[in-house]
Design an enzyme around this catalytic site. Structure first.
Site, PDB file in Angstrom:
ATOM      1  N   ASP A 296       6.374   2.331  -9.951  1.00 26.35           N
ATOM      2  CA  ASP A 296       6.450   0.909 -10.310  1.00 26.35           C
ATOM      3  C   ASP A 296       7.280   0.705 -11.583  1.00 26.35           C
ATOM      4  OD1 ASP A 296       4.171   1.564  -8.723  1.00 26.35           O
ATOM      5  OD2 ASP A 296       3.263  -0.364  -9.182  1.00 26.35           O
ATOM      6  N   HIS A 298       8.005  -2.933 -12.381  1.00 30.85           N
ATOM      7  CA  HIS A 298       7.387  -4.220 -12.728  1.00 30.85           C
ATOM      8  C   HIS A 298       8.163  -5.014 -13.776  1.00 30.85           C
ATOM      9  CE1 HIS A 298       3.847  -4.640 -10.305  1.00 30.85           C
ATOM     10  NE2 HIS A 298       3.433  -3.413 -10.586  1.00 30.85           N
ATOM     11  N   ASP A 325       7.269  -2.243  -6.044  1.00 28.91           N
ATOM     12  CA  ASP A 325       6.839  -2.997  -7.223  1.00 28.91           C
ATOM     13  C   ASP A 325       7.916  -2.995  -8.295  1.00 28.91           C
ATOM     14  OD1 ASP A 325       4.530  -3.504  -5.859  1.00 28.91           O
ATOM     15  OD2 ASP A 325       3.171  -2.828  -7.443  1.00 28.91           O
ATOM     16  N   ASP A 328       7.636  -8.680 -10.841  1.00 27.36           N
ATOM     17  CA  ASP A 328       6.353  -9.279 -11.254  1.00 27.36           C
ATOM     18  C   ASP A 328       5.834  -8.675 -12.547  1.00 27.36           C
ATOM     19  OD1 ASP A 328       6.067 -11.251  -9.341  1.00 27.36           O
ATOM     20  OD2 ASP A 328       4.895 -10.018  -7.973  1.00 27.36           O
ATOM     21  N   ARG A 329       5.074  -9.483 -13.248  1.00 31.86           N
ATOM     22  CA  ARG A 329       4.439  -9.154 -14.534  1.00 31.86           C
ATOM     23  C   ARG A 329       5.459  -9.038 -15.658  1.00 31.86           C
ATOM     24  NH1 ARG A 329      -0.934  -8.569 -14.382  1.00 31.86           N
ATOM     25  NH2 ARG A 329      -1.941  -8.088 -12.405  1.00 31.86           N
ATOM     26  N   ASN A 357       3.489  -3.645  -2.738  1.00 33.91           N
ATOM     27  CA  ASN A 357       2.676  -4.823  -2.441  1.00 33.91           C
ATOM     28  C   ASN A 357       3.147  -6.056  -3.208  1.00 33.91           C
ATOM     29  OD1 ASN A 357       1.500  -3.271  -4.740  1.00 33.91           O
ATOM     30  ND2 ASN A 357       0.103  -5.006  -4.868  1.00 33.91           N
ATOM     31  N   HIS A 358       3.913  -5.869  -4.299  1.00 30.08           N
ATOM     32  CA  HIS A 358       4.425  -7.026  -5.045  1.00 30.08           C
ATOM     33  C   HIS A 358       5.752  -7.542  -4.501  1.00 30.08           C
ATOM     34  CE1 HIS A 358       1.775  -7.950  -8.483  1.00 30.08           C
ATOM     35  NE2 HIS A 358       1.282  -6.755  -8.204  1.00 30.08           N
ATOM     36  N   HIS A 406       4.397   3.558  -1.226  1.00 32.05           N
ATOM     37  CA  HIS A 406       3.950   2.851  -2.420  1.00 32.05           C
ATOM     38  C   HIS A 406       2.441   2.968  -2.623  1.00 32.05           C
ATOM     39  CE1 HIS A 406       3.798  -0.010  -5.677  1.00 32.05           C
ATOM     40  NE2 HIS A 406       2.804  -0.609  -5.061  1.00 32.05           N
ATOM     41  N   ARG A 454      -9.504  -2.739  -4.887  1.00 28.13           N
ATOM     42  CA  ARG A 454      -8.628  -3.904  -5.059  1.00 28.13           C
ATOM     43  C   ARG A 454      -9.026  -5.083  -4.182  1.00 28.13           C
ATOM     44  NH1 ARG A 454      -3.641  -2.107  -7.403  1.00 28.13           N
ATOM     45  NH2 ARG A 454      -3.473   0.161  -7.431  1.00 28.13           N
ATOM     46  N   HIS A 481       1.750   2.610  -7.408  1.00 18.24           N
ATOM     47  CA  HIS A 481       0.731   1.568  -7.210  1.00 18.24           C
ATOM     48  C   HIS A 481      -0.359   1.519  -8.279  1.00 18.24           C
ATOM     49  CE1 HIS A 481      -1.205  -1.438  -4.805  1.00 18.24           C
ATOM     50  NE2 HIS A 481      -2.146  -0.694  -4.297  1.00 18.24           N
TER      51      HIS A 481
END
Length: 552
Positions: A296, A298, A325, A328-329, A357-358, A406, A454, A481
């Site tokens: 990730d 991110h 990923d 995001d964030r 997943n993002h 992932h 999760r 992840h």
């Protein structure tokens, strides 16, 4: 009685230690300490709610909901139980469930201004969701944004006018109304003015909703001629070169933007390449060569640059796989994704990309990428990225030995690589099934399978990993992840490695980042860790859903 007081005192001591660990961002340690307090006194709602909060910080939303629900069960009037559960539902995009919990917080604490503020924001989010559902076109009627745009038709010379089309239309309309008022008379002017207002409202609606797939979208793209004053990176013709990519990265480093005309080209060319790939991609690393896997990122663009400085830029001789990923964030997600896509355009065999997943609408809407793209580019790009993300492969196999995904493995045994290749991935991720589990699942220390911490996917043990590898003649699973203190973790008897490449995640976790270099033919993993680097003063989640930012 004395023994009971001693137990209560010991439980409180564990809670105090857990609170200190929480303040130090040591959330896993805090969970362990809260657990010890709960084991001594399970009828204290505070312990359950505090552990729920620690799970929230680790993005373990399913576990957070379970603990918050337990707090509510122990004390139905404990407002923080509903508060924590509502926050977890919110983080999962379940706004309607979150609304119910915040309504209950408001009932318990009617004079709490913070509760009132969060309830109001949650009500807005639910209303917006209902509005979007009401105006959404049926799936059968939706038209592809990507297919409505031909970047090759976008002019690269100076535009004949810097005035946007809708502004010009509005100006002409106002002039006509003024002339009619002076010449024709009040009643006729009102009629004509009304017609013009309706026309302008229609144009405004088209502008607001993008008129996806229509002629208007095409005309907006054709207005994107490169202005003579633009001094940033430029692509000559169809070929994305290393010179262009390095210039673009330097511009991004200095917080300059790429012209939309070139952003369209990069994203659309990447889409063409990704569409042609299978859902499971086989990677061949020749003997004597190496291959790097990153986890990730991110949206942490400056840490991405650090990876390239430490390990070299992507090339045919120095290929990378970024394992989902990307966005995001972090608040430089657009810079990250355009950089990765540009390297893919420059040399497809230098850059492999997997879906996380993002890379989905639901996550991007909440965690910042949608807002960032809308702010830095346009609404059309929001839809375009959503389409391209649906083209990303789901997994890779390196030299028929290393399986890279992932999230993780599956709720059933017997899944073969051919089953993964057969997945129709060109959609938003479902909430169950093989595709969901590839993107969302996590390893667990115990054997067998368990519920996901999760709230999506599942947890799987070393026995599940071992059987999957044996049934598919593989040696190793590499996945991402999950944030790890050292940037990686080796589990399941050495048969599974988690790699995470976003150091000091969200500017608060204090973790290292890592990447893995595999040398052919042995493919022995060489794990390199690194610390976070400085970045401009733009906080993580700067573009995230307003409601979610209230909980950071």
């Amino acid at each position: 009685m004395e023994a009971e007081r001693s137990d209560v005192s010991q439980a409180e001591e564990f809670k105090v230690q857990a609170n200190e660990a929480f303040k130090a961002h040591k959330y896993a340690q805090a969970i362990d300490l809260y657990t010890q307090a709960i084991e001594i006194n399970s009828q204290n709602a505070v312990y359950w709610a505090n552990r729920s909060f620690a799970h929230l910080k680790l993005e373990e939303y399913g576990s957070a909901i379970q603990d918050a629900s337990k707090a509510i069960e122990v004390d139905p009037k404990y407002s923080k139980g509903y508060y924590r559960r509502g926050a977890a539902y919110l983080a999962m995009g379940k706004f309607k469930e979150a609304l119910k919990d915040f309504q209950q917080v408001k009932r318990i604490c009617p004079n709490d201004p913070d509760a009132s503020k969060k309830l109001k924001e949650c009500e807005k989010a639910v209303m917006k969701l209902k509005f979007e559902e009401a105006i959404a076109a049926p799936a059968s009627e939706k038209r592809s944004v990507a297919e409505s745009i031909d970047f090759r038709s976008i002019g690269t010379g100076p535009s004949s006018s810097s005035v946007p089309t809708e502004v010009a239309v509005a100006a002409v309309a106002v002039a006509i109304v003024a002339a009619v008022v002076m010449i024709v008379g009040t009643r006729a002017a009102i009629v004509i003015a009304t017609i013009l207002v309706v026309v302008l409202m229609v144009l405004g609606a088209c502008r607001w909703y993008g008129c996806i797939g229509g002629l208007y979208a095409k005309s907006r793209v054709n207005d994107l001629d490169v202005e003579p004053q633009y001094s940033g990176a430029m692509i000559e013709g169809d070929v994305v070169t290393l010179e262009f990519v390095t210039r673009m990265m330097e511009d991004f480093k200095n917080q300059k933007f790429l012209h939309k005309r070139y952003a369209y080209q990069i994203v659309l060319q990447t889409r063409e390449m990704l569409q042609a790939l299978p859902s499971l991609v086989d990677v061949t690393v020749p003997e004597g060569n190496h291959f790097t896997v990153c986890g990730d990122v991110h949206g942490q663009f400056y840490d991405l640059l650090n990876i390239f400085e430490r390990n070299g830029l992507p090339s045919d001789e120095n290929p990378y796989l970024f394992n989902g990923d990307f966005v995001d964030r972090g608040s430089f997600s657009l810079e990250v994704i355009l950089t990765l896509f540009a390297f893919k355009c420059m040399s497809p065999s230098a850059m492999y990309l997997a879906r996380g997943n993002h890379e989905s609408k639901s996550m991007n809407k909440i965690y910042g990428f949608e807002g960032e793209v809308r702010s830095k580019l346009s609404e059309t790009f929001v839809e375009l990225f959503s389409e391209v993300f649906c083209c990303l492969p789901l997994a890779h196999v390196i030299n028929q030995k290393v399986f890279v995904v992932h999230g993780g493995l599956f709720s059933v045994d017997g899944v073969k690589l051919s089953d993964i290749r057969a997945i129709d991935r060109f959609c938003e991720p479902p909430e169950e099934g093989l595709m969901c589990e590839l993107l969302w699942s996590d390893p667990q220390p115990s054997l067998g399978r368990g519920p996901s911490k999760r709230g999506v996917g599942l947890s799987f043990g070393a026995d599940v990993t071992k059987r999957f590898l044996q049934e598919n003649n593989l040696d190793l699973v590499v996945r991402s992840h999950e944030v790890k203190d050292e940037g990686y973790e080796i589990e399941h008897d050495g048969k599974l490695i988690t790699v995470f490449s976003a150091p000091n995640y969200c500017d608060q976790m204090g973790n290292k980042g890592a990447f893995i270099r595999f040398e052919a033919p042995e493919l022995k993993p060489n794990i390199i860790t690194f610390a976070a680097v400085a970045h401009p003063d733009v906080k993580p989640m700067a573009y995230a859903n307003n409601f979610l930012r209230m909980f950071q």
